[in-house]
Write a protein that holds these residues in place. Sequence first.
Motif, PDB file in Angstrom:
ATOM      1  N   TYR A  27       0.838  -1.211   0.000  1.00 36.87           N
ATOM      2  CA  TYR A  27       0.000   0.000   0.000  1.00 36.87           C
ATOM      3  C   TYR A  27       0.868   1.254   0.000  1.00 36.87           C
ATOM      4  CZ  TYR A  27      -4.132  -2.788   1.119  1.00 36.87           C
ATOM      5  OH  TYR A  27      -5.144  -3.692   1.103  1.00 36.87           O
ATOM      6  N   SER A  30       2.413   1.703  -3.371  1.00 37.81           N
ATOM      7  CA  SER A  30       1.447   2.114  -4.396  1.00 37.81           C
ATOM      8  C   SER A  30       0.985   3.546  -4.194  1.00 37.81           C
ATOM      9  CB  SER A  30       0.259   1.164  -4.410  1.00 37.81           C
ATOM     10  OG  SER A  30      -0.462   1.274  -3.203  1.00 37.81           O
ATOM     11  N   LYS A 122       3.772  -5.292  -6.607  1.00 38.99           N
ATOM     12  CA  LYS A 122       2.759  -4.728  -5.711  1.00 38.99           C
ATOM     13  C   LYS A 122       1.355  -5.203  -6.066  1.00 38.99           C
ATOM     14  CE  LYS A 122       4.741  -0.686  -6.643  1.00 38.99           C
ATOM     15  NZ  LYS A 122       6.038  -1.126  -7.035  1.00 38.99           N
ATOM     16  N   THR A 123       1.098  -5.401  -7.327  1.00 46.81           N
ATOM     17  CA  THR A 123      -0.247  -5.813  -7.721  1.00 46.81           C
ATOM     18  C   THR A 123      -0.565  -7.228  -7.253  1.00 46.81           C
ATOM     19  OG1 THR A 123       0.612  -6.509  -9.863  1.00 46.81           O
ATOM     20  CG2 THR A 123      -0.315  -4.290  -9.708  1.00 46.81           C
TER      21      THR A 123
END
Length: 129
Positions: A27, A30, A122-123
Motif C-alpha cells: 500500500y 502504491s 505490488k499488484t
Amino acid sequence: MSLLISLLLLGIVESIIYYERKHDMAYLLSLGLSSSRLFFLSLCEAILLGSIIALGGCLLSMIAYEYVNHVLCIQDYFSFSLLLKPIFFSRYDLYIIIFFIYLVMSVLSVLRPIQKMMKITKTDVLREE
C-alpha cells in the motif's frame, strides 16, 4: 548460549513481522513512497527494536549480577564471587559489546525480508487476501 538463542528468536520475529506486513508495504509503495525511503523506514524500525531489546537485556543482566553478588552475598555461601573484569576500559565493556551485537543482528535480520519484499510486485500482493 542465551545470546545465540535470543538472536535466533529476534531473526524469526523480524522475518514474521515483515512477511505479515507485506500488504502494508505494498500500500505504501502504491501510494508513492519510494523503495529507498521504505527501506530506510524499515531499517530505523529494526534499529529501534534492537536497541530496546538490547537495553532491556543488558539492564536485566546488570540487575541480576548485582543481586547475586550484593544481596544474596554469594561469597558467604561459596568460596567464590562473581567478578566482571575489564575487557577494554571498564568492567561494563561486555554490556556495550552485547548491545552492539544485538543492534547488528537486528539490522541483518531485517535485510533479507525487505529485499524479498522489494522484488515481489505490488499488484500481486494487493490482489491476494
